[in-house]
Design a protein around this motif. Structure first.
Motif, PDB file in Angstrom:
ATOM      1  N   ARG A  41       0.834  -1.209   0.000  1.00  0.00           N
ATOM      2  CA  ARG A  41       0.000   0.000   0.000  1.00  0.00           C
ATOM      3  C   ARG A  41       0.865   1.255   0.000  1.00  0.00           C
ATOM      4  O   ARG A  41       0.621   2.205   0.720  1.00  0.00           O
ATOM      5  N   THR A 222     -14.106  -9.383  -7.611  1.00  0.00           N
ATOM      6  CA  THR A 222     -13.395  -8.905  -6.414  1.00  0.00           C
ATOM      7  C   THR A 222     -12.084  -8.239  -6.803  1.00  0.00           C
ATOM      8  O   THR A 222     -11.762  -7.132  -6.346  1.00  0.00           O
ATOM      9  N   HIS A 223     -11.330  -8.896  -7.650  1.00  0.00           N
ATOM     10  CA  HIS A 223      -9.996  -8.413  -8.005  1.00  0.00           C
ATOM     11  C   HIS A 223     -10.057  -7.282  -9.028  1.00  0.00           C
ATOM     12  O   HIS A 223      -9.236  -6.365  -8.996  1.00  0.00           O
ATOM     13  N   GLU A 225     -12.462  -5.018  -9.205  1.00  0.00           N
ATOM     14  CA  GLU A 225     -12.926  -3.813  -8.503  1.00  0.00           C
ATOM     15  C   GLU A 225     -11.877  -3.246  -7.559  1.00  0.00           C
ATOM     16  O   GLU A 225     -11.963  -2.084  -7.155  1.00  0.00           O
ATOM     17  N   ASN A 226     -10.884  -4.043  -7.210  1.00  0.00           N
ATOM     18  CA  ASN A 226      -9.858  -3.607  -6.266  1.00  0.00           C
ATOM     19  C   ASN A 226      -8.468  -3.525  -6.891  1.00  0.00           C
ATOM     20  O   ASN A 226      -7.461  -3.469  -6.172  1.00  0.00           O
ATOM     21  N   ASN A 227      -8.427  -3.503  -8.216  1.00  0.00           N
ATOM     22  CA  ASN A 227      -7.148  -3.376  -8.934  1.00  0.00           C
ATOM     23  C   ASN A 227      -6.113  -4.378  -8.452  1.00  0.00           C
ATOM     24  O   ASN A 227      -4.936  -4.045  -8.248  1.00  0.00           O
ATOM     25  N   PHE A 230      -7.088  -6.489  -3.438  1.00  0.00           N
ATOM     26  CA  PHE A 230      -8.039  -6.816  -2.379  1.00  0.00           C
ATOM     27  C   PHE A 230      -7.309  -7.388  -1.173  1.00  0.00           C
ATOM     28  O   PHE A 230      -7.629  -7.087  -0.029  1.00  0.00           O
ATOM     29  N   ASN A 231      -6.330  -8.246  -1.450  1.00  0.00           N
ATOM     30  CA  ASN A 231      -5.431  -8.726  -0.401  1.00  0.00           C
ATOM     31  C   ASN A 231      -4.004  -8.468  -0.869  1.00  0.00           C
ATOM     32  O   ASN A 231      -3.787  -7.894  -1.939  1.00  0.00           O
TER      33      ASN A 231
END
Length: 271
Positions: A41, A222-223, A225-227, A230-231
């Motif tokens: 991040r 999931t992936h 939408e979270n580029n 997600f994890n």
């Protein structure tokens, strides 16, 4: 003398990519931290992800209505995830060898699988052509390069239903008309990075066709939408992938890689 690796698993990466990766392991971007220890991040890693996405699009001419996902689990995980997401009633598969058979086995857990064509009669020494593709299929799945048997699709086929391809071992080796595919996926370790990251290039409309309620991590949406964040993603392999794409662009892109591959193949087969 320079050593060569002719095994079918992870390939030898360009020397300059290996050197950059080795430096990043010691100190990533002058941060004082190893690429192995940074947070995903951070601004620096955001730039890595952006670079990987941008260069993948540029080198393969991937349209904007496709998402590029960076996932874990290898192509073997995609064998069941493709079917879990998209197989509602019936899917078509072309059986061209070991990896196709494994994909077929996993897909059968989720619905009817029709093997439209197979080259098993001659020990997978050819690519089937001229077979009928029923219009009622959820998708058609092919394996574009069959490393164990040495057969490969040299052209992008036309399909009246969504076409999904496992391109683990020939991605970036030749020009590809991405627009003909609903999804392209593969383990990156054959051509792009060390083992640990899997790429999935998915057309946007397919993300609206997910047919069942799925565990969060199995759902492609999931992936998307979270580029792919997600994890914690596989940070180091993605970094190496981005550096490999930089190298590919610098030497002339996919056309140059294709020229080199044809030259090497001609040398081998002539001998």
């Amino acid at each position: 003398m320079k050593k060569h690796n002719f095994n079918a698993g992870p390939s030898i990466l360009p020397q300059e990519v290996i050197e950059k990766a080795a430096q990043a392991v010691l100190d990533f971007n002058g941060s004082g931290l190893s690429i192995l220890s940074i947070s995903h991040r951070t601004k620096d890693f955001d730039e890595v992800m952006d670079t990987a996405d941008k260069l993948f699009r540029e080198l393969l001419d991937i349209p904007e209505n496709y998402k590029i996902l960076f996932l874990g689990g290898g192509a073997s995980t995609q064998f069941f995830e493709v079917a879990a997401n998209f197989l509602g009633k019936k899917a078509g598969y072309v059986n061209t060898g070991v990896w196709s058979k494994k994909a077929i086995k996993e897909a059968k857990r989720y619905g009817e699988v029709e093997v439209l064509a197979t080259s098993e009669d001659k020990n997978f020494t050819y690519i089937p052509k001229g077979f009928a593709i029923p219009a009622d299929l959820d998708y058609l799945h092919i394996t574009t390069n069959n490393t164990i048997y040495g057969t490969e699709y040299h052209e992008d086929i036309d399909s009246p239903v969504p076409l999904i391809a496992d391109m683990s071992s020939d991605i970036l080796s030749r020009p590809v008309d991405v627009k003909k595919y609903a999804m392209i996926y593969g383990g990156a370790q054959k051509n792009l990075a060390p083992a640990g990251v899997t790429f999935a290039i998915v057309r946007d409309d397919m993300l609206e066709k997910i047919v069942r309620d799925l565990p969060t991590m199995v759902n492609y949406r999931t992936h998307a939408e979270n580029n792919s964040m997600f994890n914690t993603p596989p940070v180091f392999p993605i970094y190496v992938l981005a550096e490999t794409l930089k190298w590919a662009k610098k030497i002339g892109g996919v056309q140059e890689l294709y020229r080199r591959n044809v030259e090497k193949a001609d040398l081998l087969y002539a001998e």
